[in-house]
Design a protein around this motif. Structure first.
Motif, mmCIF file in Angstrom:
data_model
loop_
_atom_site.group_PDB
_atom_site.id
_atom_site.type_symbol
_atom_site.label_atom_id
_atom_site.label_comp_id
_atom_site.label_asym_id
_atom_site.label_seq_id
_atom_site.Cartn_x
_atom_site.Cartn_y
_atom_site.Cartn_z
ATOM 1 N N GLU A 4 -8.343 15.965 -0.629
ATOM 2 C CA GLU A 4 -9.445 15.644 0.487
ATOM 3 C C GLU A 4 -8.987 14.737 1.551
ATOM 4 O O GLU A 4 -8.386 13.743 1.385
ATOM 5 C CB GLU A 4 -10.765 15.012 -0.478
ATOM 6 C CG GLU A 4 -11.821 14.725 0.497
ATOM 7 C CD GLU A 4 -12.904 14.033 -0.188
ATOM 8 O OE1 GLU A 4 -13.983 13.827 0.596
ATOM 9 O OE2 GLU A 4 -12.867 13.580 -1.324
ATOM 10 N N LEU A 5 -9.379 14.864 2.469
ATOM 11 C CA LEU A 5 -8.911 13.943 3.846
ATOM 12 C C LEU A 5 -10.540 13.145 4.258
ATOM 13 O O LEU A 5 -11.350 13.695 4.331
ATOM 14 C CB LEU A 5 -8.643 15.080 5.012
ATOM 15 C CG LEU A 5 -7.119 15.665 5.014
ATOM 16 C CD1 LEU A 5 -7.030 16.471 6.185
ATOM 17 C CD2 LEU A 5 -6.294 14.486 4.674
ATOM 18 N N PRO A 32 -3.533 1.717 2.931
ATOM 19 C CA PRO A 32 -3.282 3.043 2.311
ATOM 20 C C PRO A 32 -2.365 3.786 3.228
ATOM 21 O O PRO A 32 -2.715 3.846 4.613
ATOM 22 C CB PRO A 32 -4.532 3.618 1.828
ATOM 23 C CG PRO A 32 -5.540 3.047 2.699
ATOM 24 C CD PRO A 32 -4.863 1.758 2.874
ATOM 25 N N LYS A 33 -1.601 4.867 3.160
ATOM 26 C CA LYS A 33 -1.083 5.878 4.138
ATOM 27 C C LYS A 33 -2.198 6.597 4.718
ATOM 28 O O LYS A 33 -3.184 6.909 4.168
ATOM 29 C CB LYS A 33 -0.060 6.837 3.192
ATOM 30 C CG LYS A 33 1.173 6.207 2.614
ATOM 31 C CD LYS A 33 1.700 7.145 1.898
ATOM 32 C CE LYS A 33 3.013 6.665 1.226
ATOM 33 N NZ LYS A 33 3.820 7.791 0.510
ATOM 34 N N PHE A 34 -1.573 7.058 5.986
ATOM 35 C CA PHE A 34 -2.887 7.617 6.686
ATOM 36 C C PHE A 34 -1.905 9.047 7.565
ATOM 37 O O PHE A 34 -0.726 8.741 7.559
ATOM 38 C CB PHE A 34 -3.525 6.753 7.723
ATOM 39 C CG PHE A 34 -2.535 6.177 8.622
ATOM 40 C CD1 PHE A 34 -2.351 6.961 9.897
ATOM 41 C CD2 PHE A 34 -2.063 5.013 8.422
ATOM 42 C CE1 PHE A 34 -1.637 6.172 10.809
ATOM 43 C CE2 PHE A 34 -1.224 4.455 9.360
ATOM 44 C CZ PHE A 34 -0.929 4.817 10.608
ATOM 45 N N VAL A 35 -2.823 10.006 7.695
ATOM 46 C CA VAL A 35 -2.088 11.035 8.558
ATOM 47 C C VAL A 35 -2.643 10.910 10.180
ATOM 48 O O VAL A 35 -4.034 10.759 10.049
ATOM 49 C CB VAL A 35 -2.615 12.324 7.845
ATOM 50 C CG1 VAL A 35 -2.142 13.574 8.813
ATOM 51 C CG2 VAL A 35 -2.260 12.393 6.357
ATOM 52 N N LYS A 36 -1.759 10.853 10.801
ATOM 53 C CA LYS A 36 -2.350 11.182 12.294
ATOM 54 C C LYS A 36 -2.600 12.383 12.737
ATOM 55 O O LYS A 36 -1.620 13.535 12.677
ATOM 56 C CB LYS A 36 -1.156 10.388 13.380
ATOM 57 C CG LYS A 36 -1.469 10.320 14.695
ATOM 58 C CD LYS A 36 -2.000 9.188 14.903
ATOM 59 C CE LYS A 36 -2.066 8.775 16.306
ATOM 60 N NZ LYS A 36 -3.319 8.732 17.283
ATOM 61 N N VAL A 48 -5.027 7.264 -1.016
ATOM 62 C CA VAL A 48 -5.895 6.053 -1.269
ATOM 63 C C VAL A 48 -5.985 5.756 -2.850
ATOM 64 O O VAL A 48 -5.701 4.510 -3.169
ATOM 65 C CB VAL A 48 -7.246 6.309 -0.770
ATOM 66 C CG1 VAL A 48 -8.210 5.214 -1.211
ATOM 67 C CG2 VAL A 48 -7.356 6.629 0.617
ATOM 68 N N GLU A 49 -5.954 6.681 -3.571
ATOM 69 C CA GLU A 49 -5.832 6.219 -4.923
ATOM 70 C C GLU A 49 -4.734 5.524 -5.416
ATOM 71 O O GLU A 49 -4.618 4.565 -6.189
ATOM 72 C CB GLU A 49 -6.164 7.597 -5.784
ATOM 73 C CG GLU A 49 -7.824 7.908 -5.935
ATOM 74 C CD GLU A 49 -8.543 6.983 -6.471
ATOM 75 O OE1 GLU A 49 -8.315 6.339 -7.379
ATOM 76 O OE2 GLU A 49 -9.339 6.941 -5.674
ATOM 77 N N TRP A 51 -2.445 3.810 -3.537
ATOM 78 C CA TRP A 51 -2.737 2.546 -2.675
ATOM 79 C C TRP A 51 -3.541 1.579 -3.763
ATOM 80 O O TRP A 51 -2.988 0.385 -4.019
ATOM 81 C CB TRP A 51 -3.129 2.638 -1.452
ATOM 82 C CG TRP A 51 -3.103 1.182 -0.826
ATOM 83 C CD1 TRP A 51 -2.146 0.556 -0.186
ATOM 84 C CD2 TRP A 51 -4.444 0.464 -0.670
ATOM 85 N NE1 TRP A 51 -2.805 -0.671 0.230
ATOM 86 C CE2 TRP A 51 -4.104 -0.571 0.067
ATOM 87 C CE3 TRP A 51 -5.695 0.512 -0.915
ATOM 88 C CZ2 TRP A 51 -4.965 -1.783 0.480
ATOM 89 C CZ3 TRP A 51 -6.783 -0.168 -0.490
ATOM 90 C CH2 TRP A 51 -6.352 -1.536 -0.040
ATOM 91 N N LEU A 52 -4.816 2.013 -4.185
ATOM 92 C CA LEU A 52 -5.621 1.181 -4.854
ATOM 93 C C LEU A 52 -4.949 0.734 -6.357
ATOM 94 O O LEU A 52 -4.967 -0.254 -6.669
ATOM 95 C CB LEU A 52 -6.692 2.154 -5.293
ATOM 96 C CG LEU A 52 -7.759 1.739 -3.863
ATOM 97 C CD1 LEU A 52 -9.228 2.907 -4.189
ATOM 98 C CD2 LEU A 52 -8.238 0.569 -3.595
ATOM 99 N N ASP A 53 -4.125 1.704 -6.942
ATOM 100 C CA ASP A 53 -3.358 1.495 -8.119
ATOM 101 C C ASP A 53 -2.316 0.487 -7.831
ATOM 102 O O ASP A 53 -2.180 -0.462 -8.792
ATOM 103 C CB ASP A 53 -2.822 2.832 -8.570
ATOM 104 C CG ASP A 53 -3.871 3.794 -9.413
ATOM 105 O OD1 ASP A 53 -4.840 3.697 -9.616
ATOM 106 O OD2 ASP A 53 -3.403 5.078 -9.350
ATOM 107 N N ALA A 54 -1.606 0.472 -6.872
ATOM 108 C CA ALA A 54 -0.791 -0.536 -6.426
ATOM 109 C C ALA A 54 -1.373 -1.748 -6.280
ATOM 110 O O ALA A 54 -0.551 -2.914 -6.181
ATOM 111 C CB ALA A 54 -0.044 0.009 -5.214
ATOM 112 N N GLN A 55 -2.670 -1.992 -5.918
ATOM 113 C CA GLN A 55 -3.424 -3.231 -5.873
ATOM 114 C C GLN A 55 -3.856 -3.743 -7.090
ATOM 115 O O GLN A 55 -4.316 -4.762 -7.003
ATOM 116 C CB GLN A 55 -4.623 -2.844 -4.616
ATOM 117 C CG GLN A 55 -4.387 -2.453 -3.373
ATOM 118 C CD GLN A 55 -2.937 -3.124 -2.805
ATOM 119 O OE1 GLN A 55 -2.669 -4.219 -2.626
ATOM 120 N NE2 GLN A 55 -1.875 -2.220 -2.582
#
Length: 67
Positions: A4-5, A32-36, A48-49, A51-55
């Motif tokens: 999902e975006l 979190p990583k993003f897409v332009k 996002v998940e 990134w959250l795990d890494a936090q």
């Protein structure tokens, strides 16, 4: 695999942040990583998940080794 975006506004609401805060994170490279896409950005739910795990921490003073 399809993920999902999320728009910046959608992610900001989920994280209880503001869209400008996410823009600062993108500028600093700390969120979190993003897409332009065109003139906008989207966030993959899977990124996002991750990134959250890494936090995730077990102590308040815990330092994560940098790569």
């Amino acid at each position: 695999m399809e993920s999902e975006l999320l728009t910046a506004a959608e992610l900001a609401a989920k994280l209880h942040k503001t869209a400008p805060a996410l823009a600062q994170w993108r500028y600093k490279g700390i969120g979190p990583k993003f897409v332009k896409i065109g003139s906008g950005v989207r966030y993959r739910a899977s990124d996002v998940e991750a990134w959250l795990d890494a936090q995730t921490r077990t102590q308040t003073g815990q330092v994560v080794p940098s790569v």
